[in-house]
Scaffold this motif. Structure first.
Motif, PDB file in Angstrom:
ATOM      1  N   ALA A  61       0.833  -1.209   0.000  1.00 14.53           N
ATOM      2  CA  ALA A  61       0.000   0.000   0.000  1.00 14.53           C
ATOM      3  C   ALA A  61       0.864   1.254   0.000  1.00 14.53           C
ATOM      4  CB  ALA A  61      -0.932  -0.010   1.209  1.00 14.53           C
ATOM      5  N   GLY A  62       1.888   1.262   0.858  1.00 10.76           N
ATOM      6  CA  GLY A  62       2.783   2.412   0.891  1.00 10.76           C
ATOM      7  C   GLY A  62       3.514   2.600  -0.420  1.00 10.76           C
ATOM      8  N   LEU A  63       3.933   1.492  -1.025  1.00 13.57           N
ATOM      9  CA  LEU A  63       4.586   1.544  -2.330  1.00 13.57           C
ATOM     10  C   LEU A  63       3.654   2.140  -3.380  1.00 13.57           C
ATOM     11  CD1 LEU A  63       7.032   0.715  -4.124  1.00 13.57           C
ATOM     12  CD2 LEU A  63       5.917  -1.509  -4.413  1.00 13.57           C
ATOM     13  N   ALA A  64       2.405   1.685  -3.386  1.00 16.68           N
ATOM     14  CA  ALA A  64       1.428   2.178  -4.359  1.00 16.68           C
ATOM     15  C   ALA A  64       1.166   3.670  -4.188  1.00 16.68           C
ATOM     16  CB  ALA A  64       0.123   1.393  -4.228  1.00 16.68           C
ATOM     17  N   VAL A  65       0.986   4.093  -2.955  1.00 17.07           N
ATOM     18  CA  VAL A  65       0.725   5.510  -2.678  1.00 17.07           C
ATOM     19  C   VAL A  65       1.911   6.367  -3.097  1.00 17.07           C
ATOM     20  CG1 VAL A  65       0.418   7.200  -0.822  1.00 17.07           C
ATOM     21  CG2 VAL A  65      -0.952   5.101  -0.841  1.00 17.07           C
ATOM     22  N   ALA A  66       3.120   5.938  -2.745  1.00 19.79           N
ATOM     23  CA  ALA A  66       4.314   6.708  -3.085  1.00 19.79           C
ATOM     24  C   ALA A  66       4.514   6.800  -4.597  1.00 19.79           C
ATOM     25  CB  ALA A  66       5.540   6.082  -2.423  1.00 19.79           C
ATOM     26  N   LEU A  67       4.258   5.705  -5.304  1.00 20.65           N
ATOM     27  CA  LEU A  67       4.392   5.719  -6.764  1.00 20.65           C
ATOM     28  C   LEU A  67       3.331   6.613  -7.400  1.00 20.65           C
ATOM     29  CD1 LEU A  67       5.190   1.956  -7.448  1.00 20.65           C
ATOM     30  CD2 LEU A  67       6.765   3.899  -7.577  1.00 20.65           C
ATOM     31  N   LYS A  68       2.118   6.557  -6.881  1.00 19.19           N
ATOM     32  CA  LYS A  68       1.057   7.425  -7.403  1.00 19.19           C
ATOM     33  C   LYS A  68       1.422   8.894  -7.206  1.00 19.19           C
ATOM     34  CE  LYS A  68      -3.899   8.421  -6.989  1.00 19.19           C
ATOM     35  NZ  LYS A  68      -3.746   9.862  -6.668  1.00 19.19           N
ATOM     36  N   GLN A 121       6.909  10.136  -5.916  1.00 17.70           N
ATOM     37  CA  GLN A 121       7.956  10.509  -4.980  1.00 17.70           C
ATOM     38  C   GLN A 121       9.322  10.080  -5.510  1.00 17.70           C
ATOM     39  OE1 GLN A 121       6.734   8.683  -1.273  1.00 17.70           O
ATOM     40  NE2 GLN A 121       5.336  10.341  -0.773  1.00 17.70           N
ATOM     41  N   SER A 122      10.374  10.594  -4.877  1.00 18.93           N
ATOM     42  CA  SER A 122      11.734  10.198  -5.234  1.00 18.93           C
ATOM     43  C   SER A 122      11.947   8.728  -4.880  1.00 18.93           C
ATOM     44  CB  SER A 122      12.745  11.060  -4.466  1.00 18.93           C
ATOM     45  OG  SER A 122      12.681  10.775  -3.069  1.00 18.93           O
ATOM     46  N   VAL A 123      13.013   8.133  -5.433  1.00 13.60           N
ATOM     47  CA  VAL A 123      13.305   6.726  -5.152  1.00 13.60           C
ATOM     48  C   VAL A 123      13.430   6.479  -3.653  1.00 13.60           C
ATOM     49  CG1 VAL A 123      15.023   4.895  -5.410  1.00 13.60           C
ATOM     50  CG2 VAL A 123      14.394   6.306  -7.387  1.00 13.60           C
ATOM     51  N   SER A 124      14.198   7.327  -2.977  1.00 11.31           N
ATOM     52  CA  SER A 124      14.400   7.157  -1.543  1.00 11.31           C
ATOM     53  C   SER A 124      13.086   7.247  -0.779  1.00 11.31           C
ATOM     54  CB  SER A 124      15.382   8.211  -1.023  1.00 11.31           C
ATOM     55  OG  SER A 124      15.551   8.085   0.375  1.00 11.31           O
ATOM     56  N   ASP A 125      12.255   8.221  -1.130  1.00 13.48           N
ATOM     57  CA  ASP A 125      10.992   8.416  -0.412  1.00 13.48           C
ATOM     58  C   ASP A 125       9.985   7.308  -0.727  1.00 13.48           C
ATOM     59  OD1 ASP A 125      12.028  10.622   0.784  1.00 13.48           O
ATOM     60  OD2 ASP A 125      10.725  12.082  -0.204  1.00 13.48           O
ATOM     61  N   VAL A 126      10.036   6.777  -1.947  1.00 16.04           N
ATOM     62  CA  VAL A 126       9.172   5.632  -2.274  1.00 16.04           C
ATOM     63  C   VAL A 126       9.480   4.473  -1.336  1.00 16.04           C
ATOM     64  CG1 VAL A 126       8.775   3.799  -3.984  1.00 16.04           C
ATOM     65  CG2 VAL A 126       8.715   6.196  -4.688  1.00 16.04           C
ATOM     66  N   LEU A 127      10.764   4.179  -1.179  1.00 17.06           N
ATOM     67  CA  LEU A 127      11.163   3.038  -0.354  1.00 17.06           C
ATOM     68  C   LEU A 127      10.917   3.302   1.123  1.00 17.06           C
ATOM     69  CD1 LEU A 127      14.424   2.045  -2.250  1.00 17.06           C
ATOM     70  CD2 LEU A 127      12.120   1.088  -2.477  1.00 17.06           C
ATOM     71  N   LYS A 128      11.164   4.518   1.565  1.00 17.07           N
ATOM     72  CA  LYS A 128      10.922   4.854   2.965  1.00 17.07           C
ATOM     73  C   LYS A 128       9.428   4.817   3.295  1.00 17.07           C
ATOM     74  CE  LYS A 128      13.394   8.064   4.965  1.00 17.07           C
ATOM     75  NZ  LYS A 128      14.117   9.318   5.270  1.00 17.07           N
ATOM     76  N   THR A 129       8.608   5.271   2.368  1.00 19.12           N
ATOM     77  CA  THR A 129       7.153   5.229   2.577  1.00 19.12           C
ATOM     78  C   THR A 129       6.663   3.796   2.669  1.00 19.12           C
ATOM     79  OG1 THR A 129       6.797   7.340   1.431  1.00 19.12           O
ATOM     80  CG2 THR A 129       4.905   5.869   1.593  1.00 19.12           C
ATOM     81  N   ALA A 130       7.123   2.949   1.758  1.00 22.58           N
ATOM     82  CA  ALA A 130       6.697   1.548   1.754  1.00 22.58           C
ATOM     83  C   ALA A 130       7.095   0.835   3.044  1.00 22.58           C
ATOM     84  CB  ALA A 130       7.287   0.826   0.542  1.00 22.58           C
ATOM     85  N   MET A 131       8.332   1.046   3.482  1.00 22.61           N
ATOM     86  CA  MET A 131       8.791   0.402   4.706  1.00 22.61           C
ATOM     87  C   MET A 131       8.082   0.955   5.944  1.00 22.61           C
ATOM     88  SD  MET A 131      10.995  -1.994   4.040  1.00 22.61           S
ATOM     89  CE  MET A 131       9.933  -2.331   2.631  1.00 22.61           C
ATOM     90  N   THR A 132       7.790   2.242   5.930  1.00 19.53           N
ATOM     91  CA  THR A 132       7.139   2.859   7.084  1.00 19.53           C
ATOM     92  C   THR A 132       5.728   2.326   7.280  1.00 19.53           C
ATOM     93  OG1 THR A 132       8.447   4.880   6.823  1.00 19.53           O
ATOM     94  CG2 THR A 132       6.440   5.040   8.140  1.00 19.53           C
ATOM     95  N   THR A 133       4.968   2.205   6.216  1.00 20.91           N
ATOM     96  CA  THR A 133       3.611   1.682   6.365  1.00 20.91           C
ATOM     97  C   THR A 133       3.641   0.230   6.840  1.00 20.91           C
ATOM     98  OG1 THR A 133       3.610   1.302   3.957  1.00 20.91           O
ATOM     99  CG2 THR A 133       2.440   3.240   4.761  1.00 20.91           C
ATOM    100  N   GLY A 134       4.618  -0.544   6.363  1.00 20.19           N
ATOM    101  CA  GLY A 134       4.764  -1.913   6.846  1.00 20.19           C
ATOM    102  C   GLY A 134       5.064  -1.956   8.334  1.00 20.19           C
ATOM    103  N   LEU A 135       5.965  -1.084   8.790  1.00 19.21           N
ATOM    104  CA  LEU A 135       6.309  -0.997  10.204  1.00 19.21           C
ATOM    105  C   LEU A 135       5.103  -0.623  11.054  1.00 19.21           C
ATOM    106  CD1 LEU A 135       9.698   0.958  10.186  1.00 19.21           C
ATOM    107  CD2 LEU A 135       9.338  -1.295  11.184  1.00 19.21           C
ATOM    108  N   LEU A 136       4.377   0.389  10.611  1.00 19.24           N
ATOM    109  CA  LEU A 136       3.248   0.893  11.400  1.00 19.24           C
ATOM    110  C   LEU A 136       2.168  -0.166  11.574  1.00 19.24           C
ATOM    111  CD1 LEU A 136       2.885   4.557  10.059  1.00 19.24           C
ATOM    112  CD2 LEU A 136       3.957   3.778  12.174  1.00 19.24           C
ATOM    113  N   ASN A 137       1.963  -0.995  10.555  1.00 22.34           N
ATOM    114  CA  ASN A 137       0.990  -2.069  10.683  1.00 22.34           C
ATOM    115  C   ASN A 137       1.434  -3.084  11.744  1.00 22.34           C
ATOM    116  OD1 ASN A 137      -1.378  -3.758   9.243  1.00 22.34           O
ATOM    117  ND2 ASN A 137       0.330  -5.121   9.665  1.00 22.34           N
ATOM    118  N   THR A 138       2.738  -3.339  11.803  1.00 24.99           N
ATOM    119  CA  THR A 138       3.265  -4.357  12.711  1.00 24.99           C
ATOM    120  C   THR A 138       3.072  -3.997  14.178  1.00 24.99           C
ATOM    121  OG1 THR A 138       4.938  -4.904  11.045  1.00 24.99           O
ATOM    122  CG2 THR A 138       5.348  -5.681  13.262  1.00 24.99           C
ATOM    123  N   ILE A 139       3.025  -2.715  14.489  1.00 28.22           N
ATOM    124  CA  ILE A 139       2.908  -2.297  15.888  1.00 28.22           C
ATOM    125  C   ILE A 139       1.458  -2.066  16.315  1.00 28.22           C
ATOM    126  CG2 ILE A 139       5.228  -1.325  15.919  1.00 28.22           C
ATOM    127  CD1 ILE A 139       4.019   1.457  15.653  1.00 28.22           C
TER     128      ILE A 139
END
Length: 311
Positions: free
Chosen positions: A258-265, A268-286
């Motif tokens: 989901a974070g990857l999709a939102v960032a690509l839509k 965003q920059s390459v770095s921000d795409v990856l940071k967004t994707a990882m952040t949403t994954g992290l937030l779900n885990t907690i």
């Protein structure tokens, strides 16, 4: 608008049991029931990220009705292909820091129902900017079904993210028409190669040079608590994430998609795409619930994710 496809949706039920006893009665005080299936988790996170999303796929019966009711509660638009069979339940037992899953297989679709869904899918793409396809196929559909959806997306000029495994993923990768992005985890990547893939940068890079990944703009290999290894075009990146106290890992891969999709839509920059994707994954885990994030925590966790380009 993002279209989140779930071909075999479910009601996801989480049972947290502190001390699971086999062959005994185990009582559960807190039960979490979610309109689930991987694509519906994606849809929920996309909505929480503030983007418009439409959920589609195949569902039926009283379980299907419950799924639609839950999506409406979350203000998630939906347009499913309805069948006369009952959709499925998927149970996750959370115990002793582990996760035991009991997954119903769900309905069996006919070739005619599969073709009818593809027509609906084609029609839905008129108002869509990006597609995510997640999870397993229902029984009855050929393993190349997702590949047909990728081809339809390309015909319409719409990027498609595919998050699946096994034969369906192989069909997608071995065809000349490729998805825009895929997100295998390390186990799924090992399954593709038929050998256990080591997590070192050199080994992962060597694996992703394989011609089956040619033409895919983004290959995001999830490494769990170790973050991710990513191929973007001809470049490679290692993404590291902070240590966290895991509450419920169910749906975290979907949150990453989901974070990857939102960032690509949002282009965003390459770095921000990856940071967004990882952040949403992290937030779900907690979070205790499946497919949920606390958007107020997004900024602080985003800053803790590190992206390093690999030579």
């Amino acid at each position: 608008m993002i279209l989140a496809v779930t071909m075999n949706p479910s009601v996801d039920i989480s049972y947290p049991i502190q001390d699971l006893k086999l062959d005994h009665v185990n009582r559960v005080e807190n039960v979490y029931k979610t309109a689930g299936g991987k694509g519906l988790n994606v849809a929920r996170i996309v909505k929480q990220m503030g983007e418009d999303v439409m959920a589609t796929g195949v569902l039926g019966g009283t379980i299907g009705d419950f799924i639609i009711q839950e999506l409406k509660k979350s203000d998630i638009g939906n347009n499913f292909f309805k069948i006369n069979q009952e959709s499925r339940n998927c149970i996750a037992i959370l115990h002793d820091g582990k996760q035991t899953e009991i997954l119903e297989s769900g309905p069996t679709l006919s070739a005619e129902e599969g073709a009818a869904f593809l027509e609906k899918y084609r029609e839905l793409l008129f108002e869509i900017t990006l597609v995510t396809i997640s999870g397993s196929l229902p029984k009855g559909l050929e393993s190349g079904f997702y590949q047909m959806m990728v081809e339809i997306g390309q015909e319409k000029g719409i990027p498609v993210i595919v998050d699946t495994s096994g034969k369906s993923l192989k069909q997608v990768l071995n065809h000349k028409v490729k998805p825009f992005a895929i997100k295998p985890n390390i186990a799924e990547l090992s399954q593709l190669f038929g050998i256990e893939v080591e997590r070192s940068n050199s080994n992962l890079k060597r694996g992703l040079i394989n011609e089956m990944f040619d033409g895919i703009e983004w290959v995001v290999v999830s490494l769990g608590e170790a973050g991710a290894f990513v191929k973007h075009g001809g470049d490679y990146y290692r993404v590291t994430i902070p240590a966290i106290d895991v509450v419920n890992p169910v749906g975290s891969g979907d949150a990453t998609v989901a974070g990857l999709a939102v960032a690509l839509k949002r282009k965003q920059s390459v770095s921000d795409v990856l940071k967004t994707a990882m952040t949403t994954g992290l937030l779900n885990t907690i979070e205790a619930g499946t497919g949920y994030i606390d958007i107020a925590k997004f900024g602080p966790f985003f800053e803790l994710v590190e992206v390093k380009k690999i030579d």
